[in-house]
Scaffold this motif. Structure first.
Motif, mmCIF file in Angstrom:
data_model
loop_
_atom_site.group_PDB
_atom_site.id
_atom_site.type_symbol
_atom_site.label_atom_id
_atom_site.label_comp_id
_atom_site.label_asym_id
_atom_site.label_seq_id
_atom_site.Cartn_x
_atom_site.Cartn_y
_atom_site.Cartn_z
ATOM 1 N N MET A 92 0.826 -1.153 0.000
ATOM 2 C CA MET A 92 0.000 0.000 0.000
ATOM 3 C C MET A 92 0.892 1.245 0.000
ATOM 4 O O MET A 92 1.820 1.341 0.793
ATOM 5 C CB MET A 92 -0.880 -0.062 1.234
ATOM 6 C CG MET A 92 -1.747 1.132 1.320
ATOM 7 S SD MET A 92 -2.804 1.103 2.720
ATOM 8 C CE MET A 92 -4.270 0.405 2.252
ATOM 9 N N PRO A 93 0.587 2.249 -0.866
ATOM 10 C CA PRO A 93 1.442 3.446 -0.951
ATOM 11 C C PRO A 93 1.263 4.323 0.299
ATOM 12 O O PRO A 93 0.195 4.376 0.882
ATOM 13 C CB PRO A 93 0.954 4.157 -2.194
ATOM 14 C CG PRO A 93 -0.375 3.600 -2.507
ATOM 15 C CD PRO A 93 -0.448 2.255 -1.887
ATOM 16 N N MET A 94 2.337 5.037 0.632
ATOM 17 C CA MET A 94 2.304 5.924 1.805
ATOM 18 C C MET A 94 1.772 7.308 1.412
ATOM 19 O O MET A 94 2.005 7.757 0.294
ATOM 20 C CB MET A 94 3.704 6.061 2.383
ATOM 21 C CG MET A 94 4.173 4.799 3.054
ATOM 22 S SD MET A 94 5.721 5.005 3.888
ATOM 23 C CE MET A 94 5.409 6.314 4.985
ATOM 24 N N ARG A 95 1.122 7.897 2.293
ATOM 25 C CA ARG A 95 0.591 9.231 2.080
ATOM 26 C C ARG A 95 1.729 10.243 2.210
ATOM 27 O O ARG A 95 2.563 10.139 3.103
ATOM 28 C CB ARG A 95 -0.458 9.476 3.150
ATOM 29 C CG ARG A 95 -1.229 10.732 2.984
ATOM 30 C CD ARG A 95 -2.239 10.833 4.080
ATOM 31 N NE ARG A 95 -3.557 10.655 3.517
ATOM 32 C CZ ARG A 95 -4.663 10.820 4.169
ATOM 33 N NH1 ARG A 95 -4.617 11.076 5.455
ATOM 34 N NH2 ARG A 95 -5.817 10.692 3.590
ATOM 35 N N PRO A 96 1.771 11.267 1.333
ATOM 36 C CA PRO A 96 2.856 12.266 1.435
ATOM 37 C C PRO A 96 2.703 13.093 2.716
ATOM 38 O O PRO A 96 1.594 13.277 3.212
ATOM 39 C CB PRO A 96 2.673 13.129 0.193
ATOM 40 C CG PRO A 96 1.273 12.921 -0.242
ATOM 41 C CD PRO A 96 0.889 11.550 0.204
ATOM 42 N N PRO A 97 3.808 13.582 3.249
ATOM 43 C CA PRO A 97 3.720 14.372 4.480
ATOM 44 C C PRO A 97 2.950 15.682 4.241
ATOM 45 O O PRO A 97 3.033 16.272 3.171
ATOM 46 C CB PRO A 97 5.176 14.636 4.845
ATOM 47 C CG PRO A 97 5.937 14.440 3.592
ATOM 48 C CD PRO A 97 5.165 13.455 2.773
ATOM 49 N N VAL A 98 2.234 16.111 5.248
ATOM 50 C CA VAL A 98 1.457 17.355 5.189
ATOM 51 C C VAL A 98 2.285 18.461 5.838
ATOM 52 O O VAL A 98 2.831 18.286 6.926
ATOM 53 C CB VAL A 98 0.110 17.183 5.923
ATOM 54 C CG1 VAL A 98 -0.672 18.481 5.929
ATOM 55 C CG2 VAL A 98 -0.703 16.082 5.286
ATOM 56 N N HIS A 99 2.375 19.582 5.150
ATOM 57 C CA HIS A 99 3.135 20.718 5.682
ATOM 58 C C HIS A 99 2.338 21.432 6.766
ATOM 59 O O HIS A 99 1.182 21.801 6.575
ATOM 60 C CB HIS A 99 3.456 21.704 4.552
ATOM 61 C CG HIS A 99 4.125 22.952 5.035
ATOM 62 N ND1 HIS A 99 5.397 22.952 5.558
ATOM 63 C CD2 HIS A 99 3.692 24.229 5.080
ATOM 64 C CE1 HIS A 99 5.711 24.189 5.906
ATOM 65 N NE2 HIS A 99 4.693 24.982 5.616
ATOM 66 N N ASP A 100 2.945 21.615 7.936
ATOM 67 C CA ASP A 100 2.316 22.340 9.031
ATOM 68 C C ASP A 100 3.246 23.491 9.412
ATOM 69 O O ASP A 100 4.286 23.284 10.040
ATOM 70 C CB ASP A 100 2.090 21.418 10.225
ATOM 71 C CG ASP A 100 1.361 22.118 11.363
ATOM 72 O OD1 ASP A 100 0.888 23.260 11.171
ATOM 73 O OD2 ASP A 100 1.256 21.514 12.449
#
Length: 138
Positions: A1-9
């Motif tokens: 399963m592909p990983m979700r890209p990091p979200v910028h905070d």
């Protein structure tokens, strides 16, 4: 399963840093919050017992602590009924602010006030009085 890209905070680097509150609430130093049931009851009793402004005898709609001590709330002793203009004037420290329809300050001591700023002055083209002593005539 592909990983979700990091979200910028953008706030991530400030986590754990204390928040600076530059303007504290006026209610923090009060003995009773002005929205509390106790203060509303005291205020209503003061206005019912003393319905006129203590300064100008107009109908009062605000209650003021005479000495500024918010822990003392005895009706008629520590409190005064005031109208909005008188309460604003007292709260501002007696300073008169604002201007009339012509733009002149309402405060007679204001440096822009024409009557005060021109008092005792003369136009530049008027000759200064002579400081020479008058001579005795024979």
């Amino acid at each position: 399963m592909p990983m979700r890209p990091p979200v910028h905070d953008p706030r991530a680097r400030f986590k754990g840093v204390p928040v600076h509150n530059p303007k504290p609430s006026r209610q923090q130093g009060r003995y009773l919050h002005t929205g509390s049931a106790q203060w509303r009851a005291i205020r209503q009793a003061q206005l019912e017992r003393f319905p006129l402004c203590a300064d100008c005898s107009q109908p009062a709609n605000e209650v003021d602590h005479i000495e500024g001590d918010t822990s003392r709330n005895r009706i008629g002793i520590d409190l005064a009924s005031l109208c909005k203009p008188c309460h604003s004037k007292k709260t501002a420290g007696g300073q008169v602010t604002g201007c009339d329809a012509n733009g002149n300050p309402l405060d007679p001591n204001h440096h822009w006030n024409r009557e005060k700023s021109l008092e005792g002055s003369r136009p530049r083209h008027v000759a200064q009085p002579s400081r020479a002593r008058p001579q005795d005539s024979p």
